[in-house]
Design an enzyme around this catalytic site. Sequence first.
Site, PDB file in Angstrom:
ATOM      1  N   LEU A  46       0.879  -1.161   0.000  1.00 51.92           N
ATOM      2  CA  LEU A  46       0.000   0.000   0.000  1.00 51.92           C
ATOM      3  C   LEU A  46       0.921   1.216   0.000  1.00 51.92           C
ATOM      4  CD1 LEU A  46      -2.857  -0.644   2.611  1.00 51.92           C
ATOM      5  CD2 LEU A  46      -3.141  -0.208   0.176  1.00 51.92           C
ATOM      6  N   ASP A  47       0.589   2.218  -0.805  1.00 58.74           N
ATOM      7  CA  ASP A  47       1.396   3.437  -0.818  1.00 58.74           C
ATOM      8  C   ASP A  47       1.470   4.040   0.581  1.00 58.74           C
ATOM      9  OD1 ASP A  47       1.815   3.234  -3.527  1.00 58.74           O
ATOM     10  OD2 ASP A  47       0.183   4.595  -4.066  1.00 58.74           O
ATOM     11  N   PRO A  48       2.554   4.754   0.907  1.00 60.49           N
ATOM     12  CA  PRO A  48       2.655   5.390   2.231  1.00 60.49           C
ATOM     13  C   PRO A  48       1.438   6.245   2.578  1.00 60.49           C
ATOM     14  CG  PRO A  48       4.769   5.489   1.127  1.00 60.49           C
ATOM     15  CD  PRO A  48       3.800   4.927   0.123  1.00 60.49           C
ATOM     16  N   ALA A  50      -1.606   5.759   1.674  1.00 66.92           N
ATOM     17  CA  ALA A  50      -2.810   4.946   1.795  1.00 66.92           C
ATOM     18  C   ALA A  50      -2.939   4.327   3.186  1.00 66.92           C
ATOM     19  CB  ALA A  50      -2.796   3.842   0.746  1.00 66.92           C
TER      20      ALA A  50
END
Length: 307
Positions: A46-48, A50
């Site tokens: 998951l992107d930072p 997110a």
Amino acid sequence: MARRRKGRAISGVLLLNKPTGISSNKALQKVRAMLFASKGGHTGNLDPMATGLLPLCFGEATKFSSYLLDADKAYIACARLGQVSDTGDADGEIIHERSVPELSIEQLQQVMQGFVGAIEQVPPMYSALKQNGQPLYKLAREGKTVERKARPVTIYSIELINWQAPDLTFSVRCSKGTYVRTLAEDIGEQLGCGAHLISLHRTHTGGFEAAEMISMDQLQQVRDDEGSIDHYLLPADILVSHFAKKNLSAAETARILHGQDIANTENLTGMVRLYDPEQQFLGLAEASETGRLMPRRLIVTDETVTD
């Protein structure tokens, strides 16, 4: 001589509600330290920016984490119309601004529904995809842009949740490999004003739902109260519960634990979950065309024979 890992040989799956502002790996290492687990992994980044559902695997469960990488996902996303960032999300810098037209709910829904089905996406430069061994985000940070091939993905559904200009909140269910950042940007372009993602929350991956998650703060509170967070670990076989199940006899169990195949008496296909007479999960076998079940990934037990 191989160095031994520090920590406990603990196994299981923890469904973390990842907080914003940290990478998936950083979240994994924090929980691993709380558990004092010797081995850990996650089931896809998951992107930072997110938040949301991030299954973490420990010990023997890490052998089966790859089976969630191909799983469908679901998110709640919020896009800010009228602004385009260099990363496609709020972690980047705004590079273009355009006025947002008057948009009705019907117009928004019509544009979003145009993305439902099989579509192609060009992966963003700020992504972990590699080109000649280099992650694209590293090239992007150096100011470089390389050509990326469009990739097929599937949007199963997209629903408007809220429209309060300039922010558009929507839910989306999609296939693996879908970049919701790119979806938000493409919706913005279709609306004629551009967009970037300002929040993203994953609510579903594979068979797991958001209601089953636990937050980092909750885990820390249990630790502060001198409780055990081990009971939040789910069994390793939950990662492969979508495969057919095979209950083994004692003789079949012995053969499997010695790395030998067994007869596929039930004509099972694909990957198969194996359980001993005490219903202990042993791992996976694969059905062969010759009517046999071939051991593929096994849980290490006291009886397992390893090289």
